[in-house]
Design a protein around this motif. Structure first.
Motif, PDB file in Angstrom:
ATOM      1  N   GLY A  66       0.758  -1.249   0.069  1.00  0.00           N
ATOM      2  CA  GLY A  66       0.063   0.018   0.111  1.00  0.00           C
ATOM      3  C   GLY A  66       0.666   1.326   0.105  1.00  0.00           C
ATOM      4  O   GLY A  66       0.186   2.326  -0.635  1.00  0.00           O
ATOM      5  N   ASP A  67       1.974   1.124   0.608  1.00  0.00           N
ATOM      6  CA  ASP A  67       2.783   2.386   0.547  1.00  0.00           C
ATOM      7  C   ASP A  67       3.567   2.591  -0.508  1.00  0.00           C
ATOM      8  O   ASP A  67       4.031   3.739  -0.761  1.00  0.00           O
ATOM      9  N   HIS A  68       3.299   1.755  -1.619  1.00  0.00           N
ATOM     10  CA  HIS A  68       4.084   2.041  -2.879  1.00  0.00           C
ATOM     11  C   HIS A  68       2.982   2.110  -4.083  1.00  0.00           C
ATOM     12  O   HIS A  68       3.168   2.431  -4.932  1.00  0.00           O
ATOM     13  N   ALA A  69       1.832   1.310  -3.911  1.00  0.00           N
ATOM     14  CA  ALA A  69       0.788   1.520  -4.794  1.00  0.00           C
ATOM     15  C   ALA A  69      -0.554   1.688  -4.400  1.00  0.00           C
ATOM     16  O   ALA A  69      -1.347   1.849  -5.239  1.00  0.00           O
ATOM     17  N   GLY A  70      -0.685   1.846  -3.061  1.00  0.00           N
ATOM     18  CA  GLY A  70      -2.124   2.443  -2.475  1.00  0.00           C
ATOM     19  C   GLY A  70      -2.609   3.554  -3.168  1.00  0.00           C
ATOM     20  O   GLY A  70      -3.868   3.855  -2.760  1.00  0.00           O
ATOM     21  N   GLY A  71      -2.013   4.394  -3.738  1.00  0.00           N
ATOM     22  CA  GLY A  71      -2.502   5.713  -4.212  1.00  0.00           C
ATOM     23  C   GLY A  71      -3.229   5.473  -5.609  1.00  0.00           C
ATOM     24  O   GLY A  71      -3.820   6.528  -5.992  1.00  0.00           O
ATOM     25  N   ILE A  72      -2.988   4.388  -6.237  1.00  0.00           N
ATOM     26  CA  ILE A  72      -3.597   4.164  -7.725  1.00  0.00           C
ATOM     27  C   ILE A  72      -5.142   4.406  -7.684  1.00  0.00           C
ATOM     28  O   ILE A  72      -5.578   5.098  -8.687  1.00  0.00           O
ATOM     29  N   PRO A  73      -6.025   4.053  -6.701  1.00  0.00           N
ATOM     30  CA  PRO A  73      -7.459   4.352  -6.928  1.00  0.00           C
ATOM     31  C   PRO A  73      -7.886   5.718  -6.668  1.00  0.00           C
ATOM     32  O   PRO A  73      -8.423   6.401  -7.334  1.00  0.00           O
ATOM     33  N   PHE A  74      -6.910   6.504  -5.872  1.00  0.00           N
ATOM     34  CA  PHE A  74      -7.343   7.892  -5.551  1.00  0.00           C
ATOM     35  C   PHE A  74      -6.788   8.724  -6.735  1.00  0.00           C
ATOM     36  O   PHE A  74      -7.398   9.568  -7.247  1.00  0.00           O
ATOM     37  N   PHE A  75      -5.646   8.345  -7.526  1.00  0.00           N
ATOM     38  CA  PHE A  75      -5.150   8.812  -8.721  1.00  0.00           C
ATOM     39  C   PHE A  75      -6.111   8.703  -9.964  1.00  0.00           C
ATOM     40  O   PHE A  75      -6.450   9.610 -10.677  1.00  0.00           O
ATOM     41  N   VAL A  76      -6.745   7.355 -10.137  1.00  0.00           N
ATOM     42  CA  VAL A  76      -7.639   7.165 -11.078  1.00  0.00           C
ATOM     43  C   VAL A  76      -8.984   7.929 -10.833  1.00  0.00           C
ATOM     44  O   VAL A  76      -9.300   8.542 -11.662  1.00  0.00           O
ATOM     45  N   LEU A  77      -9.642   8.039  -9.480  1.00  0.00           N
ATOM     46  CA  LEU A  77     -10.799   8.622  -9.492  1.00  0.00           C
ATOM     47  C   LEU A  77     -10.614  10.135  -9.401  1.00  0.00           C
ATOM     48  O   LEU A  77     -11.356  10.740  -9.922  1.00  0.00           O
ATOM     49  N   ASP A  78      -9.407  10.769  -9.184  1.00  0.00           N
ATOM     50  CA  ASP A  78      -9.096  12.069  -9.187  1.00  0.00           C
ATOM     51  C   ASP A  78      -9.216  12.552 -10.681  1.00  0.00           C
ATOM     52  O   ASP A  78      -9.792  13.580 -11.045  1.00  0.00           O
ATOM     53  N   ALA A  79      -8.541  11.767 -11.569  1.00  0.00           N
ATOM     54  CA  ALA A  79      -8.235  11.740 -12.857  1.00  0.00           C
ATOM     55  C   ALA A  79      -9.769  11.803 -13.549  1.00  0.00           C
ATOM     56  O   ALA A  79     -10.122  12.592 -14.325  1.00  0.00           O
ATOM     57  N   TRP A 100      -4.608  -7.530  -9.399  1.00  0.00           N
ATOM     58  CA  TRP A 100      -4.703  -6.579  -8.146  1.00  0.00           C
ATOM     59  C   TRP A 100      -5.295  -5.461  -8.534  1.00  0.00           C
ATOM     60  O   TRP A 100      -6.180  -4.816  -7.656  1.00  0.00           O
ATOM     61  N   TYR A 101      -5.150  -4.815  -9.593  1.00  0.00           N
ATOM     62  CA  TYR A 101      -5.752  -3.579  -9.980  1.00  0.00           C
ATOM     63  C   TYR A 101      -7.377  -3.433  -9.799  1.00  0.00           C
ATOM     64  O   TYR A 101      -7.828  -2.472  -9.019  1.00  0.00           O
ATOM     65  N   PRO A 102      -8.142  -4.444 -10.219  1.00  0.00           N
ATOM     66  CA  PRO A 102      -9.576  -4.281  -9.845  1.00  0.00           C
ATOM     67  C   PRO A 102     -10.139  -4.470  -8.373  1.00  0.00           C
ATOM     68  O   PRO A 102     -10.993  -3.984  -7.847  1.00  0.00           O
ATOM     69  N   ARG A 103      -9.085  -5.606  -7.812  1.00  0.00           N
ATOM     70  CA  ARG A 103      -9.324  -5.609  -6.348  1.00  0.00           C
ATOM     71  C   ARG A 103      -9.141  -4.599  -5.552  1.00  0.00           C
ATOM     72  O   ARG A 103      -9.871  -3.863  -4.644  1.00  0.00           O
ATOM     73  N   ILE A 104      -7.878  -3.441  -5.835  1.00  0.00           N
ATOM     74  CA  ILE A 104      -7.679  -2.458  -5.174  1.00  0.00           C
ATOM     75  C   ILE A 104      -8.610  -1.211  -5.361  1.00  0.00           C
ATOM     76  O   ILE A 104      -9.176  -0.475  -4.522  1.00  0.00           O
ATOM     77  N   MET A 105      -9.051  -1.178  -6.545  1.00  0.00           N
ATOM     78  CA  MET A 105     -10.275  -0.434  -7.016  1.00  0.00           C
ATOM     79  C   MET A 105     -11.383  -0.611  -6.252  1.00  0.00           C
ATOM     80  O   MET A 105     -12.087   0.206  -5.441  1.00  0.00           O
ATOM     81  N   GLU A 106     -12.220  -1.900  -6.082  1.00  0.00           N
ATOM     82  CA  GLU A 106     -12.879  -2.313  -5.362  1.00  0.00           C
ATOM     83  C   GLU A 106     -13.044  -2.172  -3.735  1.00  0.00           C
ATOM     84  O   GLU A 106     -13.900  -1.698  -3.160  1.00  0.00           O
ATOM     85  N   ALA A 107     -11.817  -2.408  -3.171  1.00  0.00           N
ATOM     86  CA  ALA A 107     -11.555  -2.311  -1.909  1.00  0.00           C
ATOM     87  C   ALA A 107     -11.911  -0.922  -1.473  1.00  0.00           C
ATOM     88  O   ALA A 107     -11.940  -0.684  -0.368  1.00  0.00           O
ATOM     89  N   SER A 108     -11.347   0.027  -2.445  1.00  0.00           N
ATOM     90  CA  SER A 108     -11.144   1.416  -1.838  1.00  0.00           C
ATOM     91  C   SER A 108     -12.456   2.048  -2.396  1.00  0.00           C
ATOM     92  O   SER A 108     -13.186   2.954  -1.462  1.00  0.00           O
ATOM     93  N   PHE A 109     -13.090   1.826  -3.502  1.00  0.00           N
ATOM     94  CA  PHE A 109     -14.421   2.662  -3.873  1.00  0.00           C
ATOM     95  C   PHE A 109     -15.023   1.532  -4.641  1.00  0.00           C
ATOM     96  O   PHE A 109     -15.024   1.273  -5.740  1.00  0.00           O
ATOM     97  N   PRO A 110     -16.084   0.850  -3.866  1.00  0.00           N
ATOM     98  CA  PRO A 110     -16.973  -0.359  -4.176  1.00  0.00           C
ATOM     99  C   PRO A 110     -17.541   0.077  -5.674  1.00  0.00           C
ATOM    100  O   PRO A 110     -18.072   1.216  -5.403  1.00  0.00           O
ATOM    101  N   GLY A 111     -17.654  -0.470  -6.693  1.00  0.00           N
ATOM    102  CA  GLY A 111     -18.072  -0.277  -7.896  1.00  0.00           C
ATOM    103  C   GLY A 111     -17.119   0.614  -8.990  1.00  0.00           C
ATOM    104  O   GLY A 111     -17.531   0.288 -10.218  1.00  0.00           O
TER     105      GLY A 111
END
Length: 247
Positions: A66-79, A100-111
């Motif tokens: 998470g401390d190296h990749a956990g910002g991806i959902p926030f980056f994508v949603l902000d974009a 991993w990518y769809p899992r981290i997206m769903e864990a952070s922001f379901p849907g």
């Protein structure tokens, strides 16, 4: 090419914010911009240092903590929601990134993993030991040692005629010799000062090896409080949040 390459440490901290530092996020700028790692706090640092995330074409991930990749959902949603991005985004990481990518997206922001966006997100998996090119940026990933349950990579990146190597998180492994060889800049984890622990590097071990690495410049990052408290005794350059270097 002799164009200047600018490296900015948007985040230089460890997983726990030691020293009040933000998590790993390194911006490389030249004819294009890309990130190396995108820790959970990365959107904070991107906004703090007034970086335009729409100018970032590619995000390279050394590993999927998470401390190296956990910002991806926030980056994508902000974009999607704030920046109205239309430019394609590529996320290049170790084997397993596609799952991993769809899992981290769903864990952070379901849907959020199934939302249709106005920009494509391409996931590319980097094969350890195999040179590749991503959006015109050359990258050779080297396997390193950061636990048996995930693949972790050191990244040797060629950009505008310059070589930049990033160790990722790892205990000492001889693959770093080839990864850092003749790099203009080697960015290395130095988690502890001299304490030896599994899966992480310490300053004293690096000091034993750095003349064999043949890198032109070395900068230590990802330091915990043990290392930060001893910086006066360190005779090599260290990163800090916001630090900018040119090569």
């Amino acid at each position: 090419m002799n164009d200047k390459v600018i490296i900015q440490f948007l985040g230089s901290g460890d997983a726990f914010g030691s020293g009040g530092r933000l998590q790993t996020c390194i911006l490389i700028s030249g004819q294009t911009q890309f990130l190396i790692d995108c820790g959970a706090s990365s959107m904070i640092s991107i906004n703090q240092y007034k970086v335009d995330p729409n100018s970032i074409s590619t995000i390279f991930l050394s590993h999927l903590h998470g401390d190296h990749a956990g910002g991806i959902p926030f980056f994508v949603l902000d974009a999607q929601l704030n920046r109205k991005r239309t430019q394609p985004l590529t996320i290049a990481g170790p084997p397993g990134t596609s799952d991993w990518y769809p899992r981290i997206m769903e864990a952070s922001f379901p849907g959020s993993s199934i939302v249709e966006r106005k920009f494509p997100v391409t996931i590319k998996e980097l094969e350890p030991g195999k040179a590749d090119t991503v959006n015109g940026i050359s990258v050779t990933p080297f396997p390193v040692s950061h636990g048996a349950t995930l693949t972790s990579l050191a990244l040797r990146i060629g950009f505008q005629g310059k070589l930049i190597t990033y160790s990722g998180d790892t205990e000492w492994t001889d693959s770093l010799f080839a990864a850092a060889h003749e790099a203009a800049l080697f960015i290395a984890e130095a988690y502890f000062f001299e304490k030896k622990v599994r899966n992480h590097m310490d300053y004293m071990t690096l000091k034993e090896h750095w003349h064999e690495l043949n890198a032109q410049r070395i900068i230590f990052t990802h330091m915990n409080n043990d290392m930060l408290d001893k910086l006066r005794g360190v005779d090599i350059e260290t990163a800090s949040d916001g630090k900018i270097v040119e090569i």
